[in-house]
Motif scaffolding. Structure first.
Motif, PDB file in Angstrom:
ATOM      1  N   THR A 182     -53.498 -10.593  -4.817  1.00  0.00           N
ATOM      2  CA  THR A 182     -52.928 -11.642  -4.922  1.00  0.00           C
ATOM      3  C   THR A 182     -52.834 -12.556  -6.280  1.00  0.00           C
ATOM      4  OG1 THR A 182     -52.904 -11.926  -2.522  1.00  0.00           O
ATOM      5  CG2 THR A 182     -51.976 -13.905  -3.647  1.00  0.00           C
ATOM      6  N   ILE A 183     -51.644 -12.771  -7.027  1.00  0.00           N
ATOM      7  CA  ILE A 183     -51.706 -13.523  -8.207  1.00  0.00           C
ATOM      8  C   ILE A 183     -51.165 -14.975  -7.829  1.00  0.00           C
ATOM      9  CG2 ILE A 183     -50.879 -13.509 -10.277  1.00  0.00           C
ATOM     10  CD1 ILE A 183     -50.383 -10.565  -9.953  1.00  0.00           C
ATOM     11  N   ASN A 184     -51.884 -15.923  -8.387  1.00  0.00           N
ATOM     12  CA  ASN A 184     -51.595 -17.344  -8.336  1.00  0.00           C
ATOM     13  C   ASN A 184     -51.595 -17.857  -6.910  1.00  0.00           C
ATOM     14  OD1 ASN A 184     -50.919 -17.691 -11.002  1.00  0.00           O
ATOM     15  ND2 ASN A 184     -48.683 -17.247 -10.770  1.00  0.00           N
ATOM     16  N   ASP A 185     -52.551 -17.326  -6.235  1.00  0.00           N
ATOM     17  CA  ASP A 185     -52.802 -17.685  -4.615  1.00  0.00           C
ATOM     18  C   ASP A 185     -52.780 -19.208  -4.585  1.00  0.00           C
ATOM     19  OD1 ASP A 185     -53.487 -17.223  -2.046  1.00  0.00           O
ATOM     20  OD2 ASP A 185     -55.480 -17.043  -2.599  1.00  0.00           O
ATOM     21  N   GLY A 186     -51.849 -19.613  -3.297  1.00  0.00           N
ATOM     22  CA  GLY A 186     -52.023 -20.984  -3.152  1.00  0.00           C
ATOM     23  C   GLY A 186     -51.029 -21.600  -3.958  1.00  0.00           C
ATOM     24  N   LYS A 187     -50.483 -21.349  -5.139  1.00  0.00           N
ATOM     25  CA  LYS A 187     -49.525 -22.063  -5.910  1.00  0.00           C
ATOM     26  C   LYS A 187     -48.190 -21.644  -6.026  1.00  0.00           C
ATOM     27  CE  LYS A 187     -53.589 -22.320  -9.044  1.00  0.00           C
ATOM     28  NZ  LYS A 187     -54.188 -21.935 -10.295  1.00  0.00           N
ATOM     29  N   PRO A 188     -47.227 -22.466  -6.479  1.00  0.00           N
ATOM     30  CA  PRO A 188     -45.842 -22.063  -6.667  1.00  0.00           C
ATOM     31  C   PRO A 188     -46.010 -20.715  -7.383  1.00  0.00           C
ATOM     32  CG  PRO A 188     -46.243 -24.374  -6.960  1.00  0.00           C
ATOM     33  CD  PRO A 188     -47.316 -23.674  -7.000  1.00  0.00           C
ATOM     34  N   GLY A 189     -44.912 -19.806  -7.054  1.00  0.00           N
ATOM     35  CA  GLY A 189     -44.902 -18.528  -7.650  1.00  0.00           C
ATOM     36  C   GLY A 189     -45.879 -17.300  -7.394  1.00  0.00           C
ATOM     37  N   GLU A 190     -46.680 -17.659  -6.177  1.00  0.00           N
ATOM     38  CA  GLU A 190     -47.554 -16.776  -5.730  1.00  0.00           C
ATOM     39  C   GLU A 190     -46.914 -15.256  -5.416  1.00  0.00           C
ATOM     40  OE1 GLU A 190     -49.981 -16.271  -1.517  1.00  0.00           O
ATOM     41  OE2 GLU A 190     -49.971 -18.282  -2.385  1.00  0.00           O
ATOM     42  N   ARG A 191     -47.724 -14.489  -5.777  1.00  0.00           N
ATOM     43  CA  ARG A 191     -47.361 -13.044  -5.500  1.00  0.00           C
ATOM     44  C   ARG A 191     -48.312 -12.231  -5.167  1.00  0.00           C
ATOM     45  NH1 ARG A 191     -42.843 -14.972  -5.583  1.00  0.00           N
ATOM     46  NH2 ARG A 191     -41.245 -14.356  -6.909  1.00  0.00           N
ATOM     47  N   LYS A 196     -41.956 -15.932 -19.456  1.00  0.00           N
ATOM     48  CA  LYS A 196     -41.315 -17.188 -19.027  1.00  0.00           C
ATOM     49  C   LYS A 196     -40.442 -17.590 -20.053  1.00  0.00           C
ATOM     50  CE  LYS A 196     -44.206 -18.495 -15.006  1.00  0.00           C
ATOM     51  NZ  LYS A 196     -44.044 -17.425 -14.412  1.00  0.00           N
ATOM     52  N   GLU A 197     -39.872 -17.043 -21.077  1.00  0.00           N
ATOM     53  CA  GLU A 197     -39.080 -17.492 -22.061  1.00  0.00           C
ATOM     54  C   GLU A 197     -37.513 -17.255 -21.732  1.00  0.00           C
ATOM     55  OE1 GLU A 197     -39.881 -14.532 -25.358  1.00  0.00           O
ATOM     56  OE2 GLU A 197     -41.947 -14.919 -25.353  1.00  0.00           O
ATOM     57  N   THR A 198     -37.038 -18.264 -22.112  1.00  0.00           N
ATOM     58  CA  THR A 198     -35.612 -18.343 -21.688  1.00  0.00           C
ATOM     59  C   THR A 198     -34.732 -17.185 -22.551  1.00  0.00           C
ATOM     60  OG1 THR A 198     -35.185 -19.939 -23.593  1.00  0.00           O
ATOM     61  CG2 THR A 198     -35.483 -21.005 -21.226  1.00  0.00           C
ATOM     62  N   ILE A 199     -33.599 -16.975 -21.754  1.00  0.00           N
ATOM     63  CA  ILE A 199     -32.863 -15.821 -22.380  1.00  0.00           C
ATOM     64  C   ILE A 199     -31.996 -16.309 -23.168  1.00  0.00           C
ATOM     65  CG2 ILE A 199     -31.306 -14.072 -21.869  1.00  0.00           C
ATOM     66  CD1 ILE A 199     -33.084 -13.355 -19.179  1.00  0.00           C
ATOM     67  N   LEU A 254     -44.113   2.210  -4.893  1.00  0.00           N
ATOM     68  CA  LEU A 254     -43.837   1.130  -5.419  1.00  0.00           C
ATOM     69  C   LEU A 254     -44.083  -0.191  -4.420  1.00  0.00           C
ATOM     70  CD1 LEU A 254     -40.646   0.708  -7.539  1.00  0.00           C
ATOM     71  CD2 LEU A 254     -40.853  -1.159  -5.759  1.00  0.00           C
ATOM     72  N   CYS A 255     -44.491  -1.125  -4.964  1.00  0.00           N
ATOM     73  CA  CYS A 255     -44.770  -2.477  -4.267  1.00  0.00           C
ATOM     74  C   CYS A 255     -43.695  -3.564  -4.612  1.00  0.00           C
ATOM     75  CB  CYS A 255     -45.908  -2.555  -4.172  1.00  0.00           C
ATOM     76  SG  CYS A 255     -46.456  -4.297  -3.035  1.00  0.00           S
ATOM     77  N   ASP A 256     -42.944  -4.111  -3.863  1.00  0.00           N
ATOM     78  CA  ASP A 256     -42.085  -4.950  -4.204  1.00  0.00           C
ATOM     79  C   ASP A 256     -42.733  -6.300  -3.729  1.00  0.00           C
ATOM     80  OD1 ASP A 256     -39.913  -6.928  -4.282  1.00  0.00           O
ATOM     81  OD2 ASP A 256     -38.536  -5.703  -3.079  1.00  0.00           O
ATOM     82  N   ALA A 257     -43.096  -7.006  -4.675  1.00  0.00           N
ATOM     83  CA  ALA A 257     -43.891  -8.349  -4.876  1.00  0.00           C
ATOM     84  C   ALA A 257     -43.033  -9.329  -4.150  1.00  0.00           C
ATOM     85  CB  ALA A 257     -44.409  -8.701  -6.274  1.00  0.00           C
ATOM     86  N   ASP A 258     -41.783  -9.090  -4.151  1.00  0.00           N
ATOM     87  CA  ASP A 258     -40.851 -10.512  -3.743  1.00  0.00           C
ATOM     88  C   ASP A 258     -41.029 -10.290  -2.351  1.00  0.00           C
ATOM     89  OD1 ASP A 258     -40.224 -11.487  -5.950  1.00  0.00           O
ATOM     90  OD2 ASP A 258     -38.334 -10.600  -6.157  1.00  0.00           O
ATOM     91  N   ARG A 259     -41.503  -9.134  -1.651  1.00  0.00           N
ATOM     92  CA  ARG A 259     -41.452  -8.900  -0.201  1.00  0.00           C
ATOM     93  C   ARG A 259     -42.916  -8.953   0.470  1.00  0.00           C
ATOM     94  NH1 ARG A 259     -37.177  -4.880   2.617  1.00  0.00           N
ATOM     95  NH2 ARG A 259     -35.233  -5.861   1.678  1.00  0.00           N
ATOM     96  N   CYS A 260     -43.903  -8.571  -0.284  1.00  0.00           N
ATOM     97  CA  CYS A 260     -45.498  -8.447   0.232  1.00  0.00           C
ATOM     98  C   CYS A 260     -45.794  -9.891   0.720  1.00  0.00           C
ATOM     99  CB  CYS A 260     -46.152  -7.884  -0.858  1.00  0.00           C
ATOM    100  SG  CYS A 260     -47.988  -7.718  -0.379  1.00  0.00           S
TER     101      CYS A 260
END
Length: 198
Positions: A40-49, A193-196, A7-13
């Motif tokens: 890497t997704i969204n490299d160099g942009k806000p929300g990069e993971r 990104k839909e609101t709950i 399991l890779c935790d994208a918030d920590r990588c």
């Protein structure tokens, strides 16, 4: 019996590639083959993971389902391994795998790609545990020594976890609860990104 999982935790990588380097060094992986890689997704942009990717040792592995020579097998621990002696290099597993785990040393026509190589979860192969033949074909067998895969042990942020799938799921659940994501931690609404609705 536990089922071994990653399991890779994208918030920590942090995209340090220590897992990639550890894997290549531990198993003497040939040039041009990466049993593990960091995407890497969204490299160099806000929300990069960033996510560390390898064979996920699927419960119902698609690579095994399409292999015409049945070179794949699953161990008692749930690790999906293959026999390089049986592999014919057809590439079906490469196309079937959603994680891009099967790798080939040569990029050429059907049947001339060479023997497939992939992450072994540091569990070796069909040869005798700890033998020179096993190391030459598949690398170190850390699982037989009672150790976890080196990629996970080398992860400095502990984003890459390896071990019993139930224990890993519990660790990740505790992390999500501590972060305060609640029930919207993941799923359709978060992904798109839909609101709950309340």
């Amino acid at each position: 019996m536990p089922r071994m999982k990653f399991l890779c935790d994208a918030d920590r990588c942090i995209e340090c590639n220590a897992c990639v380097t550890a894997c290549k060094n531990e198993h003497d992986v040939p040039w041009g083959i990466n049993r593990r890689r960091v995407v890497t997704i969204n490299d160099g942009k806000p929300g990069e993971r960033s996510v560390s990717m390898a064979c996920m040792h699927c419960t119902d592995a698609p690579c095994a389902a399409v292999c015409p020579v049945n070179c794949f097998y699953t161990t008692a621990d749930g690790v999906v391994l293959h026999s390089k002696d049986l592999c014919i290099g057809c590439g079906y597993c490469f196309y079937a795998c959603p994680f891009g785990a099967p790798q080939y040393p040569q990029l050429s026509n059907f049947g001339s790609r060479g023997k497939m190589d992939k992450c072994t979860y540091c569990a070796g192969g069909p040869e005798a545990d700890g033998s020179e033949a096993e190391y030459a074909k598949y690398g170190a067998n850390r699982l037989a020594e009672g150790k976890l895969p080196l990629c996970a042990e080398m992860c400095s942020t502990k984003s890459l976890l390896a071990g019993d799938g139930e224990i890993i799921a519990q660790i990740y659940k505790e992390r999500v609860v501590k972060r305060g994501y609640g029930s919207g931690a993941w799923g359709w609404k978060t992904a798109y990104k839909e609101t709950i609705a309340s």
